[in-house]
Design a protein around this motif. Structure first.
Motif, PDB file in Angstrom:
ATOM      1  N   LYS A  53       0.819  -1.208   0.000  1.00 41.71           N
ATOM      2  CA  LYS A  53       0.000   0.000   0.000  1.00 41.71           C
ATOM      3  C   LYS A  53       0.860   1.268   0.000  1.00 41.71           C
ATOM      4  N   SER A  54       2.078   1.188   0.501  1.00 45.20           N
ATOM      5  CA  SER A  54       2.915   2.396   0.463  1.00 45.20           C
ATOM      6  C   SER A  54       3.213   2.771  -0.993  1.00 45.20           C
ATOM      7  N   ASN A  55       3.054   1.833  -1.909  1.00 43.58           N
ATOM      8  CA  ASN A  55       3.156   2.136  -3.331  1.00 43.58           C
ATOM      9  C   ASN A  55       1.795   2.082  -4.022  1.00 43.58           C
ATOM     10  N   GLY A  56       0.733   2.227  -3.253  1.00 41.13           N
ATOM     11  CA  GLY A  56      -0.593   2.425  -3.832  1.00 41.13           C
ATOM     12  C   GLY A  56      -1.363   1.167  -4.168  1.00 41.13           C
ATOM     13  N   ARG A  58      -3.069  -2.329  -2.995  1.00 42.31           N
ATOM     14  CA  ARG A  58      -3.480  -3.193  -1.905  1.00 42.31           C
ATOM     15  C   ARG A  58      -3.766  -4.586  -2.445  1.00 42.31           C
ATOM     16  N   PHE A  87      -2.103  -2.065 -11.891  1.00 34.67           N
ATOM     17  CA  PHE A  87      -2.482  -1.051 -10.906  1.00 34.67           C
ATOM     18  C   PHE A  87      -4.009  -1.002 -10.931  1.00 34.67           C
ATOM     19  N   GLU A  91     -10.193  -0.001  -4.942  1.00 37.68           N
ATOM     20  CA  GLU A  91      -9.848  -1.014  -3.940  1.00 37.68           C
ATOM     21  C   GLU A  91     -10.983  -1.189  -2.929  1.00 37.68           C
ATOM     22  N   VAL A 108      -8.354   4.874  -6.427  1.00 36.05           N
ATOM     23  CA  VAL A 108      -6.932   5.085  -6.162  1.00 36.05           C
ATOM     24  C   VAL A 108      -6.287   5.724  -7.383  1.00 36.05           C
ATOM     25  N   SER A 109      -5.503   6.762  -7.146  1.00 35.48           N
ATOM     26  CA  SER A 109      -4.831   7.426  -8.255  1.00 35.48           C
ATOM     27  C   SER A 109      -3.329   7.128  -8.211  1.00 35.48           C
ATOM     28  N   TYR A 110      -2.811   6.616  -9.310  1.00 38.13           N
ATOM     29  CA  TYR A 110      -1.395   6.202  -9.272  1.00 38.13           C
ATOM     30  C   TYR A 110      -0.434   7.384  -9.130  1.00 38.13           C
ATOM     31  N   LYS A 112      -0.664   9.841  -7.252  1.00 36.48           N
ATOM     32  CA  LYS A 112      -0.486  10.143  -5.818  1.00 36.48           C
ATOM     33  C   LYS A 112       0.601   9.299  -5.186  1.00 36.48           C
ATOM     34  N   TYR A 113       0.883   8.155  -5.789  1.00 35.03           N
ATOM     35  CA  TYR A 113       1.869   7.246  -5.209  1.00 35.03           C
ATOM     36  C   TYR A 113       3.200   7.295  -5.942  1.00 35.03           C
TER      37      TYR A 113
END
Ligand SMILES: *Cc1c(COP(=O)(O)O)cnc(C)c1O
Length: 582
Positions: A53-56, A58, A87, A91, A108-110, A112-113
């Protein structure tokens, strides 16, 4: 995960310079690796699920955690490594209130990560051209390369064997392979993390063949450089696809007629299982624990039993371990700078004292309480664990074979134990959305808890199980419980997080736990479930007593570490893969 740990220190940075990577190769006795692997010719790792999750992204469970940890270890040891995965733009999250399992979905927006858009690639599906975005994120010597589009859907959405899953798998394989070319990489090796990634190897075979190589030569070449990592015990349990589905999703993406013919010949009565063809295209095959590699029951098309090389999963120790404990294990010279067991780890483990364990566990408890302050239980409350209470936990996907209800078999007996030892028992594990049967089992379980005043006070169900909870419970729990039906757990890694954080493990003898003998931890045994339950209650009592007795505590923790430190080390796992592959 660095975010999650709240602090970083030098210890958790990857090795600093290129001499270190040579040193790692030397430490694992693989000096020639610099010739096999390079930034342009990386180790490639294909997975439909990543749990990072730290890279977006899950994931759903152990398969994704393993993928994330493999990449993290490669980054730490500066191994050129590219992980290719979808990706997912949406989620799922689990909620639980008024005894009802619920869900909400988050976009989720990539960007942002920290992912960068590279370009697009096209695949064909159902008579249409589908355009996929290629995005990437560089992390040291590794990168995460993803394909995605706004309607890609969620991880494991739809039926397994259904059109949408096939679309996702074909996108990852054909789209991901094009993405790799797009950024100028050639795979030194393709590791297929389960069969959903088969189409990546197929894309390679198709490329070689349509560039003029004879199809049988191309198969030999692809086979030599492809590793199939199996996590599933029974081939028959796998969903299959129809010829008609392949006509819509797969064949239109093949350029070579010979490859299409090769693939068509693999159908049996108009149906195909991806494991069947993955076995044909991958000469290298691994299982994820010693027991699993031995019992996985797979046959190739010729009818021969498939042999799997046992490479037991490991974890990225700094990700899952309280920083104070990592520092302690390094200071005691139990772990070396590569997170491998030091030369003298066995004698050094004997120097661990009960006081150290208690002090480190107190720090772990503080971390658990910090996380609990923003998580809720089944009553919507933040549970708080007071000073001298013991914490027990059961944290894993809520599925049949893991038997989350086993400790609740005799509620009165459990209540007595929890009260006698002042134990708080945490239960965490998501129910897959739409799995009404498991939702019902969870409801029954929590209604049983609700009817007993002691259990109501001491049993806490934490919804939306994720990495944060997994880590917090591992660092903060005194005792963890693991009860898979023996023979059904491929490896499991939660128990590794528990042992490395100096907790006591109460478990059945299964998965990676069974890499060592049943004396290595508090083993639940019995010839039937009734006997296993009896054994479990005795072990709960024994584990709680051990926390009140310095000698017993030292003995149990030392024994666990002596046996499992080499198993747990993710660097050991990476070394085993490199050994097998090169
Ligand atoms: C570690 C971890 C897992 C792995 O679970 P096992 O049941 O041990 O395979 C799954 N999910 C999360 C969130 C984890 O942190």
């Amino acid at each position: 995960m660095v975010n999650m740990m709240g602090k970083t220190s030098k210890l958790f940075h990857r090795l600093e310079n290129i001499e270190d990577v040579e040193e790692f190769y030397e430490a694992i006795d693989r000096k020639h690796l610099s010739q096999s692997l390079s930034p342009e010719r990386p180790y490639t790792y294909w997975t439909i699920e990543l749990y990072d999750k730290s890279n977006g992204i899950r994931g759903g469970g152990g398969l994704g955690v393993l993928a994330a940890d493999t990449r993290r270890v490669a980054e730490r040891q500066q191994v050129p490594f590219t992980l290719i995965t979808p990706f997912y733009p949406s989620e799922p999250h689990q909620t639980y209130s008024n005894f009802e399992n619920g869900a909400y979905h988050e976009e989720v927006s990539y960007a942002k990560y920290g992912f960068k858009f590279v370009d697009t690639v096209n695949i064909r599906a159902s008579g249409q051209i589908c355009t996929l975005d290629v995005i990437e994120k560089q992390l040291g010597s590794t990168r995460i390369l993803c394909i995605t589009e706004p309607n890609f859907g969620e991880l494991y959405s739809g039926e397994s064997g259904g059109d949408h899953r096939l679309y996702q798998e074909v996108s990852l394989g054909f789209g991901g392979y094009q993405a790799l070319k797009l950024i100028g990489l050639k795979p030194a090796i393709m590791q297929l993390n389960e069969v959903a990634t088969f189409f990546a190897a197929l894309a390679r075979l198709d490329e070689l063949t349509s560039n003029g190589m004879d199809v049988y030569e191309a198969i030999v070449y692809t086979r030599k450089h492809t590793l199939y990592t199996n996590h599933t015990l029974v081939q028959a349990a796998e969903a299959d696809f129809s010829y008609e589905q392949f006509e819509r999703f797969v064949f239109p993406n093949l350029r070579s007629k010979a490859v299409k013919k090769w693939l068509s010949d693999k159908f049996d009565n108009g149906r195909i299982r991806l494991s069947t063809v993955t076995i044909e295209i991958a000469e290298l095959r691994s299982g994820v624990s010693k027991l699993h590699a031995r019992v996985a029951n797979y046959h190739d098309l010729a009818g021969n039993k498939v042999k799997f090389k046992a490479i037991t999963n490991g974890i990225d120790i700094p990700t899952w371990t309280l920083p104070e404990i990592v520092t302690y294990l390094k200071k005691m010279d139990i772990l070396d700078k590569f997170d491998l067991p030091s030369e003298k780890y066995l004698t050094n483990i004997e120097k661990i004292e009960a006081n150290d364990i208690r002090e480190l566990k107190n720090a772990g408890r503080a971390e658990l309480n910090r996380v609990l302050s923003h998580r809720v239980d089944q009553y919507g409350k933040h549970p708080v664990i007071e000073g001298d209470a013991l914490v027990f936990d059961f944290k894993r996907r809520f599925v049949d074979y893991k038997r989350p209800w086993l400790p609740m078999t005799n509620p009165i007996r459990l209540a007595e134990l929890l009260e006698k030892h002042n134990i708080h028992y945490f239960l965490a594990g998501r129910v897959h959305e739409g799995d009404h049967r498991m939702a019902e089992k969870l409801r029954n379980l929590l209604e049983t808890v609700d009817r007993n005043p002691i259990l109501r006070e001491r049993v806490h169900y934490l919804p939306d199980y994720d990495e944060e909870l997994g880590r917090a419970l591992s660092v903060g729990s005194n005792v963890s419980i693991n009860t898979p039906i023996v023979g059904l757990e491929a490896c499991g890694t939660s128990w590794m997080k528990d042992i490395i954080n100096l907790g006591i493990l109460v478990s059945t003898h299964d998965g990676g736990v069974a890499d060592c003998s049943s004396d290595a931890y508090l083993c639940i045994s019995g010839r039937n479930e009734h006997e296993e339950v009896e054994s479990l209650y005795r072990r709960i009592d024994e584990a709680a007593n051990a926390w009140k007795n310095d000698f017993d505590l030292e003995t149990i923790i030392q024994t666990e570490l002596k046996n499992y430190v080499p198993v747990i080390s993710g660097s050991r796992m990476l070394r085993d893969y490199l050994d097998y592959l090169f």
